[in-house]
Design a protein around this motif. Sequence first.
Motif, PDB file in Angstrom:
ATOM      1  N   MET A  79       0.817  -1.212   0.000  1.00 55.89           N
ATOM      2  CA  MET A  79       0.000   0.000   0.000  1.00 55.89           C
ATOM      3  C   MET A  79       0.853   1.264   0.000  1.00 55.89           C
ATOM      4  SD  MET A  79      -2.983  -1.089  -0.129  1.00 55.89           S
ATOM      5  CE  MET A  79      -4.507  -1.214   0.695  1.00 55.89           C
ATOM      6  N   LEU A  80       1.993   1.236   0.680  1.00 58.32           N
ATOM      7  CA  LEU A  80       2.845   2.415   0.742  1.00 58.32           C
ATOM      8  C   LEU A  80       3.415   2.743  -0.637  1.00 58.32           C
ATOM      9  CD1 LEU A  80       3.990   4.534   2.624  1.00 58.32           C
ATOM     10  CD2 LEU A  80       5.933   3.033   3.017  1.00 58.32           C
ATOM     11  N   TRP A  81       3.870   1.743  -1.363  1.00 61.87           N
ATOM     12  CA  TRP A  81       4.408   1.974  -2.703  1.00 61.87           C
ATOM     13  C   TRP A  81       3.299   2.451  -3.657  1.00 61.87           C
ATOM     14  CZ3 TRP A  81       8.676   2.935  -5.092  1.00 61.87           C
ATOM     15  CH2 TRP A  81       8.732   2.816  -6.469  1.00 61.87           C
ATOM     16  N   ASP A  82       2.127   1.879  -3.526  1.00 63.32           N
ATOM     17  CA  ASP A  82       1.020   2.247  -4.401  1.00 63.32           C
ATOM     18  C   ASP A  82       0.528   3.668  -4.135  1.00 63.32           C
ATOM     19  OD1 ASP A  82       1.164  -0.242  -5.513  1.00 63.32           O
ATOM     20  OD2 ASP A  82      -0.458  -1.072  -4.304  1.00 63.32           O
ATOM     21  N   PHE A  83       0.806   4.196  -2.957  1.00 61.96           N
ATOM     22  CA  PHE A  83       0.323   5.527  -2.586  1.00 61.96           C
ATOM     23  C   PHE A  83       1.239   6.640  -3.094  1.00 61.96           C
ATOM     24  CE2 PHE A  83      -0.594   8.932   0.551  1.00 61.96           C
ATOM     25  CZ  PHE A  83      -1.931   9.080   0.245  1.00 61.96           C
ATOM     26  N   VAL A  84       2.412   6.301  -3.639  1.00 61.61           N
ATOM     27  CA  VAL A  84       3.385   7.313  -4.061  1.00 61.61           C
ATOM     28  C   VAL A  84       2.792   8.243  -5.115  1.00 61.61           C
ATOM     29  CG1 VAL A  84       5.581   7.661  -5.240  1.00 61.61           C
ATOM     30  CG2 VAL A  84       5.405   5.980  -3.426  1.00 61.61           C
ATOM     31  N   ASP A  85       2.171   7.712  -6.169  1.00 60.04           N
ATOM     32  CA  ASP A  85       1.599   8.563  -7.224  1.00 60.04           C
ATOM     33  C   ASP A  85       0.465   9.433  -6.704  1.00 60.04           C
ATOM     34  OD1 ASP A  85       3.360   7.634  -9.131  1.00 60.04           O
ATOM     35  OD2 ASP A  85       2.013   6.048  -9.802  1.00 60.04           O
ATOM     36  N   LEU A  86      -0.389   8.850  -5.865  1.00 57.28           N
ATOM     37  CA  LEU A  86      -1.495   9.633  -5.303  1.00 57.28           C
ATOM     38  C   LEU A  86      -0.973  10.747  -4.405  1.00 57.28           C
ATOM     39  CD1 LEU A  86      -3.905   6.734  -4.384  1.00 57.28           C
ATOM     40  CD2 LEU A  86      -4.256   8.431  -6.170  1.00 57.28           C
ATOM     41  N   ASN A  87       0.016  10.440  -3.599  1.00 52.18           N
ATOM     42  CA  ASN A  87       0.574  11.438  -2.695  1.00 52.18           C
ATOM     43  C   ASN A  87       1.294  12.538  -3.474  1.00 52.18           C
ATOM     44  OD1 ASN A  87       1.131  12.531  -0.175  1.00 52.18           O
ATOM     45  ND2 ASN A  87       3.092  11.499  -0.059  1.00 52.18           N
ATOM     46  N   THR A  88       2.023  12.159  -4.515  1.00 45.71           N
ATOM     47  CA  THR A  88       2.706  13.158  -5.341  1.00 45.71           C
ATOM     48  C   THR A  88       1.701  14.114  -5.956  1.00 45.71           C
ATOM     49  OG1 THR A  88       4.452  11.566  -5.824  1.00 45.71           O
ATOM     50  CG2 THR A  88       4.266  13.469  -7.286  1.00 45.71           C
ATOM     51  N   ARG A  89       0.606  13.591  -6.470  1.00 38.84           N
ATOM     52  CA  ARG A  89      -0.431  14.436  -7.073  1.00 38.84           C
ATOM     53  C   ARG A  89      -1.061  15.358  -6.024  1.00 38.84           C
ATOM     54  NH1 ARG A  89      -2.158  17.241 -11.268  1.00 38.84           N
ATOM     55  NH2 ARG A  89      -4.338  17.632 -10.990  1.00 38.84           N
ATOM     56  N   SER A  90      -1.276  14.837  -4.830  1.00 37.02           N
ATOM     57  CA  SER A  90      -1.861  15.658  -3.760  1.00 37.02           C
ATOM     58  C   SER A  90      -0.934  16.797  -3.367  1.00 37.02           C
ATOM     59  CB  SER A  90      -2.154  14.793  -2.536  1.00 37.02           C
ATOM     60  OG  SER A  90      -3.105  13.818  -2.838  1.00 37.02           O
ATOM     61  N   ILE A  91       0.346  16.509  -3.250  1.00 40.23           N
ATOM     62  CA  ILE A  91       1.305  17.549  -2.899  1.00 40.23           C
ATOM     63  C   ILE A  91       1.408  18.581  -4.011  1.00 40.23           C
ATOM     64  CG2 ILE A  91       3.768  17.980  -2.497  1.00 40.23           C
ATOM     65  CD1 ILE A  91       3.787  15.320  -0.939  1.00 40.23           C
ATOM     66  N   LEU A  92       1.384  18.130  -5.264  1.00 41.20           N
ATOM     67  CA  LEU A  92       1.426  19.054  -6.397  1.00 41.20           C
ATOM     68  C   LEU A  92       0.227  19.989  -6.394  1.00 41.20           C
ATOM     69  CD1 LEU A  92       2.827  19.902  -9.042  1.00 41.20           C
ATOM     70  CD2 LEU A  92       1.414  18.197 -10.195  1.00 41.20           C
ATOM     71  N   GLU A  93      -0.955  19.467  -6.089  1.00 42.55           N
ATOM     72  CA  GLU A  93      -2.152  20.316  -6.014  1.00 42.55           C
ATOM     73  C   GLU A  93      -2.009  21.375  -4.921  1.00 42.55           C
ATOM     74  OE1 GLU A  93      -5.731  18.115  -5.531  1.00 42.55           O
ATOM     75  OE2 GLU A  93      -5.387  16.933  -7.337  1.00 42.55           O
ATOM     76  N   GLY A  94      -1.513  20.969  -3.762  1.00 46.38           N
ATOM     77  CA  GLY A  94      -1.336  21.922  -2.669  1.00 46.38           C
ATOM     78  C   GLY A  94      -0.333  23.007  -3.002  1.00 46.38           C
ATOM     79  N   GLN A  95       0.786  22.621  -3.583  1.00 50.28           N
ATOM     80  CA  GLN A  95       1.817  23.596  -3.950  1.00 50.28           C
ATOM     81  C   GLN A  95       1.315  24.545  -5.037  1.00 50.28           C
ATOM     82  OE1 GLN A  95       4.649  23.963  -2.281  1.00 50.28           O
ATOM     83  NE2 GLN A  95       3.970  22.307  -0.969  1.00 50.28           N
ATOM     84  N   LEU A  96       0.577  24.018  -6.003  1.00 53.27           N
ATOM     85  CA  LEU A  96       0.019  24.866  -7.053  1.00 53.27           C
ATOM     86  C   LEU A  96      -1.007  25.839  -6.480  1.00 53.27           C
ATOM     87  CD1 LEU A  96       0.161  25.445 -10.039  1.00 53.27           C
ATOM     88  CD2 LEU A  96      -1.618  23.751 -10.391  1.00 53.27           C
ATOM     89  N   GLY A  97      -1.755  25.394  -5.485  1.00 52.84           N
ATOM     90  CA  GLY A  97      -2.688  26.299  -4.810  1.00 52.84           C
ATOM     91  C   GLY A  97      -1.977  27.431  -4.093  1.00 52.84           C
ATOM     92  N   ILE A  98      -0.853  27.126  -3.469  1.00 50.15           N
ATOM     93  CA  ILE A  98      -0.070  28.161  -2.797  1.00 50.15           C
ATOM     94  C   ILE A  98       0.475  29.165  -3.807  1.00 50.15           C
ATOM     95  CG2 ILE A  98       2.052  28.578  -1.491  1.00 50.15           C
ATOM     96  CD1 ILE A  98       1.486  25.913  -0.048  1.00 50.15           C
ATOM     97  N   VAL A  99       1.000  28.671  -4.911  1.00 49.65           N
ATOM     98  CA  VAL A  99       1.524  29.558  -5.956  1.00 49.65           C
ATOM     99  C   VAL A  99       0.407  30.442  -6.495  1.00 49.65           C
ATOM    100  CG1 VAL A  99       2.468  29.609  -8.300  1.00 49.65           C
ATOM    101  CG2 VAL A  99       3.448  28.093  -6.593  1.00 49.65           C
ATOM    102  N   THR A 100      -0.749  29.854  -6.755  1.00 51.02           N
ATOM    103  CA  THR A 100      -1.882  30.623  -7.270  1.00 51.02           C
ATOM    104  C   THR A 100      -2.308  31.702  -6.283  1.00 51.02           C
ATOM    105  OG1 THR A 100      -2.618  28.658  -8.468  1.00 51.02           O
ATOM    106  CG2 THR A 100      -4.224  30.418  -8.183  1.00 51.02           C
ATOM    107  N   ALA A 101      -2.265  31.393  -4.998  1.00 48.98           N
ATOM    108  CA  ALA A 101      -2.657  32.376  -3.988  1.00 48.98           C
ATOM    109  C   ALA A 101      -1.633  33.498  -3.859  1.00 48.98           C
ATOM    110  CB  ALA A 101      -2.848  31.683  -2.639  1.00 48.98           C
ATOM    111  N   CYS A 102      -0.371  33.225  -4.138  1.00 44.76           N
ATOM    112  CA  CYS A 102       0.683  34.226  -3.954  1.00 44.76           C
ATOM    113  C   CYS A 102       0.901  35.109  -5.183  1.00 44.76           C
ATOM    114  CB  CYS A 102       1.998  33.541  -3.600  1.00 44.76           C
ATOM    115  SG  CYS A 102       1.968  32.767  -1.977  1.00 44.76           S
ATOM    116  N   VAL A 103       0.500  34.662  -6.354  1.00 48.61           N
ATOM    117  CA  VAL A 103       0.773  35.411  -7.580  1.00 48.61           C
ATOM    118  C   VAL A 103       0.150  36.810  -7.585  1.00 48.61           C
ATOM    119  CG1 VAL A 103       0.327  35.433 -10.067  1.00 48.61           C
ATOM    120  CG2 VAL A 103       1.305  33.430  -9.004  1.00 48.61           C
ATOM    121  N   PRO A 104      -1.066  37.032  -7.090  1.00 51.32           N
ATOM    122  CA  PRO A 104      -1.618  38.393  -7.131  1.00 51.32           C
ATOM    123  C   PRO A 104      -0.774  39.424  -6.378  1.00 51.32           C
ATOM    124  CG  PRO A 104      -3.378  36.853  -6.732  1.00 51.32           C
ATOM    125  CD  PRO A 104      -2.098  36.078  -6.662  1.00 51.32           C
ATOM    126  N   ARG A 105      -0.048  39.009  -5.366  1.00 53.90           N
ATOM    127  CA  ARG A 105       0.802  39.951  -4.633  1.00 53.90           C
ATOM    128  C   ARG A 105       2.000  40.389  -5.462  1.00 53.90           C
ATOM    129  NH1 ARG A 105      -1.020  42.942  -1.475  1.00 53.90           N
ATOM    130  NH2 ARG A 105       0.985  43.205  -0.480  1.00 53.90           N
TER     131      ARG A 105
END
Length: 110
Positions: A79-105
Amino acid sequence: MAEHCWPVSVPYATIYAYSSVAACADLAFALIPLTFFGSVWWNVRERLVIALLMGLGVFAAAAVIKLTLMYMYGATGDMLWDFVDLNTRSILEGQLGIVTACVPRLKSLF
């Protein structure tokens, strides 16, 4: 006390529930600027930047892509190995959300 693992259906249900709620929330927050987009008089460049930011928000809302990775979860038995792709996608979404929130400044820099 004997330990046992959860059945695969528990993480599946959790991931499906979280992904659907996150996708709806991200999409709603990305589309909020449409409510005032037509009433504000901006030049073309500012409208383009706002449209780009909305596009980033919609891309972050693409949690549906995570759901397409669900067929691989539990397939190998690790299960841990199978979760790598899902976790990577989740982290990418969070980081992209942070970038999107910071760009207007950064408007004053451009």
